[in-house]
Design a protein around this motif. Structure first.
Motif, short mmCIF file in Angstrom:
data_model
loop_
_atom_site.label_atom_id
_atom_site.label_comp_id
_atom_site.label_asym_id
_atom_site.label_seq_id
_atom_site.Cartn_x
_atom_site.Cartn_y
_atom_site.Cartn_z
N ILE A 244 0.82 -1.09 -0.20
CA ILE A 244 0.03 0.19 -0.06
C ILE A 244 0.88 1.18 0.00
O ILE A 244 0.75 2.21 -0.69
N ILE A 245 1.79 1.25 0.80
CA ILE A 245 2.69 2.30 0.98
C ILE A 245 4.00 1.71 1.09
O ILE A 245 4.75 1.18 1.82
N PRO A 246 4.75 1.74 -0.13
CA PRO A 246 6.17 0.91 -0.34
C PRO A 246 7.07 1.67 0.48
O PRO A 246 7.11 2.78 0.60
N VAL A 247 8.04 1.04 0.93
CA VAL A 247 9.63 1.55 1.49
C VAL A 247 10.26 2.16 0.35
O VAL A 247 10.51 1.76 -0.52
N PRO A 248 10.42 3.54 0.85
CA PRO A 248 11.47 4.07 -0.40
C PRO A 248 12.68 3.43 -0.62
O PRO A 248 13.52 3.23 0.14
N LYS A 249 13.03 3.49 -1.65
CA LYS A 249 14.25 2.73 -2.37
C LYS A 249 15.49 3.72 -2.29
O LYS A 249 15.37 4.84 -2.62
N PRO A 250 16.57 3.26 -1.41
CA PRO A 250 17.70 4.18 -1.31
C PRO A 250 18.40 4.37 -2.45
O PRO A 250 18.32 3.60 -3.49
N GLN A 251 19.13 5.64 -2.50
CA GLN A 251 20.09 5.98 -3.87
C GLN A 251 20.94 4.78 -3.95
O GLN A 251 21.75 4.51 -2.83
N LEU A 252 21.38 4.09 -5.10
CA LEU A 252 22.31 3.19 -5.30
C LEU A 252 23.57 3.70 -5.24
O LEU A 252 24.37 3.12 -4.78
N ARG A 253 23.92 4.71 -5.93
CA ARG A 253 25.26 5.00 -6.25
C ARG A 253 25.58 6.38 -5.73
O ARG A 253 24.63 7.43 -5.74
N ILE A 254 26.87 6.65 -5.34
CA ILE A 254 27.10 7.81 -4.72
C ILE A 254 28.21 8.54 -5.76
O ILE A 254 28.89 7.99 -6.42
N LYS A 255 27.97 9.60 -6.26
CA LYS A 255 28.66 10.35 -7.41
C LYS A 255 30.15 10.73 -6.77
O LYS A 255 30.48 11.00 -5.48
N ALA A 256 31.12 10.11 -7.55
CA ALA A 256 32.44 10.24 -7.38
C ALA A 256 32.91 11.73 -6.97
O ALA A 256 32.32 12.72 -7.92
#
Length: 148
Positions: free
Chosen positions: A95-107
């Motif tokens: 119903i309310i999904p868990v937000p997906k974290p950002q996968l990559r961190i910029k170099a």
């Protein structure tokens, strides 16, 4: 392991503290489709606040139908009849999904301050300070007793 520890997953239910923060009574939560896990504990405030926000979002989207027809049976918190005319039912799994974290961190470039500091030296210093804390305190107490 670290691989599985880092994943955010839906659990068995919300904690009692999370329900309390979102101002949802425990018995009422069961009736509107919120599962409760009384065994779960909140170990950090970040996850507590994230789940409280999910609960508040759920409550804002929730439309409660009155149990009976008629004007006397409408209770506090029920959605008015004008808004209940043609509503599509939610058939999604979450119903309310868990937000997906950002996968990559910029170099980015390493700063001079970061180059200057050594993580190894900082950890070693902290370890030695912890090890010799008792001896330092004992020595300080002896010096204080000698001065007095």
């Amino acid at each position: 392991t670290q691989r599985y520890n880092m994943k955010l997953r839906l659990g068995k239910g919300f904690t009692l503290d999370e329900l309390k923060e979102a101002k949802i009574p425990r018995k009422f939560a069961k009736t509107i489709g919120i599962s409760i896990d009384h065994r779960r504990r909140n170990r950090c405030t970040e996850s507590l606040q994230a789940n409280v926000e999910r609960l508040k979002l759920y409550m804002s989207k929730l439309l409660l139908f009155p149990k009976k027809s008629g004007t006397k049976s409408v209770k506090k918190g029920d959605t008015p009849r004008s808004e209940l005319q043609n509503i599509a039912q939610n058939t999604l799994k979450e119903i309310i999904p868990v937000p997906k974290p950002q996968l990559r961190i910029k170099a980015r470039a390493i700063t001079a301050d970061e180059k200057e500091k050594s993580a190894y030296k900082a950890l070693k210093k902290a370890r030695t300070n912890k090890r010799y804390l008792g001896a330092k305190m004992k020595k300080a107490k002896a010096a204080e007793a000698k001065d007095a």
